[in-house]
Write a protein that holds these residues in place. Sequence first.
Motif, PDB file in Angstrom:
ATOM      1  N   MET A   1     -38.154 -15.934  25.491  1.00  0.00           N
ATOM      2  CA  MET A   1     -39.146 -16.267  24.462  1.00  0.00           C
ATOM      3  C   MET A   1     -39.894 -17.531  24.840  1.00  0.00           C
ATOM      4  N   SER A   2     -41.126 -17.603  24.496  1.00  0.00           N
ATOM      5  CA  SER A   2     -41.949 -18.750  24.878  1.00  0.00           C
ATOM      6  C   SER A   2     -41.692 -19.920  23.946  1.00  0.00           C
ATOM      7  N   SER A   3     -41.747 -21.138  24.487  1.00  0.00           N
ATOM      8  CA  SER A   3     -41.554 -22.341  23.684  1.00  0.00           C
ATOM      9  C   SER A   3     -42.879 -22.951  23.259  1.00  0.00           C
ATOM     10  N   SER A   4     -43.985 -22.516  23.868  1.00  0.00           N
ATOM     11  CA  SER A   4     -45.307 -23.032  23.506  1.00  0.00           C
ATOM     12  C   SER A   4     -45.940 -22.137  22.448  1.00  0.00           C
ATOM     13  N   ILE A   5     -47.057 -22.624  21.879  1.00  0.00           N
ATOM     14  CA  ILE A   5     -47.768 -21.824  20.874  1.00  0.00           C
ATOM     15  C   ILE A   5     -48.673 -20.841  21.590  1.00  0.00           C
ATOM     16  N   ASP A   6     -48.380 -19.586  21.432  1.00  0.00           N
ATOM     17  CA  ASP A   6     -49.161 -18.537  22.085  1.00  0.00           C
ATOM     18  C   ASP A   6     -50.288 -18.047  21.181  1.00  0.00           C
ATOM     19  N   THR A   7     -51.259 -17.420  21.796  1.00  0.00           N
ATOM     20  CA  THR A   7     -52.360 -16.796  21.053  1.00  0.00           C
ATOM     21  C   THR A   7     -52.078 -15.318  20.888  1.00  0.00           C
ATOM     22  N   VAL A   8     -52.131 -14.871  19.642  1.00  0.00           N
ATOM     23  CA  VAL A   8     -51.962 -13.459  19.322  1.00  0.00           C
ATOM     24  C   VAL A   8     -53.282 -12.950  18.752  1.00  0.00           C
ATOM     25  N   TYR A   9     -53.729 -11.810  19.272  1.00  0.00           N
ATOM     26  CA  TYR A   9     -55.014 -11.261  18.853  1.00  0.00           C
ATOM     27  C   TYR A   9     -54.822 -10.162  17.806  1.00  0.00           C
ATOM     28  N   LYS A  10     -55.781 -10.077  16.890  1.00  0.00           N
ATOM     29  CA  LYS A  10     -55.781  -9.005  15.884  1.00  0.00           C
ATOM     30  C   LYS A  10     -57.122  -8.289  15.975  1.00  0.00           C
ATOM     31  N   LEU A  11     -57.073  -6.993  16.246  1.00  0.00           N
ATOM     32  CA  LEU A  11     -58.316  -6.221  16.366  1.00  0.00           C
ATOM     33  C   LEU A  11     -58.981  -6.072  15.003  1.00  0.00           C
ATOM     34  N   GLY A  12     -60.231  -6.477  14.917  1.00  0.00           N
ATOM     35  CA  GLY A  12     -60.963  -6.361  13.670  1.00  0.00           C
ATOM     36  C   GLY A  12     -61.543  -4.970  13.476  1.00  0.00           C
ATOM     37  N   PRO A  13     -62.112  -4.691  12.294  1.00  0.00           N
ATOM     38  CA  PRO A  13     -62.735  -3.391  12.041  1.00  0.00           C
ATOM     39  C   PRO A  13     -63.840  -3.104  13.056  1.00  0.00           C
TER      40      PRO A  13
END
Length: 615
Positions: free
Chosen positions: A1-13
């Motif tokens: 597991m990563s210890s840094s803050i990762d970017t997670v993407y959310k697909l928009g409409p």
Amino acid sequence: MSSSIDTVYKLGPGCEVEDVQEGNIYLGQVQGFANFGTFVQLNNAVKGLIHKSNALTQHRERADILVMVAQVRPNGNIDLREVLLDEYETTVVNRVVRTTPLSDLGEKIGKRITVEGELGQVKQTSGPTIFTIIDETGVENAAAFIEAGVRAYPEADTGDIVQISGEVMKRNNQLQIEVSSLNRLDGNEAAVVRARIDAALDKRAEPADIPFLVESDTLQKLRPEMQKLAKIVRRAVFTQQPIILRHHADADGISAAVAVETAVVSLIRDHLSETDSEYYLFKRSPSKAPFYEIEDITRDLDFMLKDAIRFGQKLPLIFLMDNGSTEEDMPAYKIGQVYDLDIIVSDHHHPDEIVDQFLKAHVNPYHVGGDFGLTAGMIGTELARMINPDVEKRIRHLPAIAGVADRSDSVELPQYLSLVADEYPLDECKKIALALDYEQFWLRFNDGREIVKDILNLNNNPLRHKRLVTLLVEEAEMAIAEQVKTLMPHVERRTLASGALLFLADVEMYAHRFTFPPPGKTSGEIHDLLCNEHAGEPVVTLGIGPDFVVLRSRGVMMNIPQMVRELREEISGGGVNGGGHLVVGSIKFVEGMRNVVIESLIAKIGEAPVAGKNA
């Protein structure tokens, strides 16, 4: 597991497979399970698969899940693997989507497009779910299929703002969008689309600014409220809000309603693509009484609520013509208020101010210093022209028929008669009016749409119109002659202190019941005969039944609505109610108080001023 803050993407409409980047982490939702893995929805249009070897935990259906895109295959399939993160920030991936106006769909057959608008109807068929979408340019249908009879996109409902993507097809000679994705818009996105649609519809719904058919100070003063009402009707058509048109079941009320029916149905046909739209978006229903009865709104509610559930329709606009202005409408209005119904009125009965709190528009000549001489049919025809000017030639004779039927003495009637004198002279108008009254008696609560159109010569078959009117008039005149002949020997005469002649006709004991003419018509015919026999004299005729009185007057300045209110207060246990025009109307009471009510009514009539011997 990563210890840094990762970017997670959310697909928009509106995002598609091509917006997915290999190596990125996305927030998805578990869609379903198979032996070989878990299906994950990244948005309504994009999904991928976590092979069971790449799953780290167990999930429930519809649960959120974090996934990394391992591969996007050439055929569009997406390979995913589950990831677990302690901390992350979410970034929404928005695609700049170019939307297509619904009015342009005819040029996009076979192409993939995206549209935005309001859902006007959601109908589940035995096959696909049919979404009716409305934007600022028009109305079209979109079909979404999961499996036969299963509701697609259950999160979207009538009234929601949505974005739909799919391919434009032609089915049964009608345009249709085959839905690949449907996204319900919320917050600011929805507000922007809704504001855009409302602004365009507001402009599109503006009624025609055209001169009236005749010169009339009263109509000119009524113009602002008439335009307001016409705009509400036009907007209902353009937004697929059903319209229930209720009208008094006499020749004047029928003429008013049929004029508007002609305008609205033609507008529906011109602007909506579905061939059967007029049958579920417009319903005309006659009302026996000159007000909106509890029985009427109960029938309407039963009809509208079933359709709202079965076909996903909006609740309708209630349009009352030749009724709706008096306190007697209040019980029905209060029920309508429970369901937040939009109600509009076009009437010429003496109005009670208390009803206006329930109405979105109220056209009535009394509001501008006019009176009942400007009939419902006259106002209705002018309203119909505002709603849809294209129907003018078909309906321009209806005000003359309505005015003759209601015995109008207005300055407008001679002008309306002159307008159509070549084709519809006075005697012909009288015949058509009588034929309408006769046929509506047998139709009861049915609208008789095509029969009524034949009587009014709206079906482009003049020979059938002529034959039908001739036959109905012959039957009606024979029935009236028989009724009058039977009743006249039993008419009681009195002379009031004012000098007026009062005639009492028991239309229950000395007239045929349950046949034409009904008590109101019988009373009118007796009154006309008595007025001819006593030319120049003030005459009042009372058609008396077991629990009602029908009033007709010439030369006696009564105020029937006011008399009803006074009798209700003065006679304890009388159950008095009723109304109508100032000198034409009806009163109801409990049968046991018949004599008390009648004698009190006669006393009040005797107090009314007389216009004079030459009235």
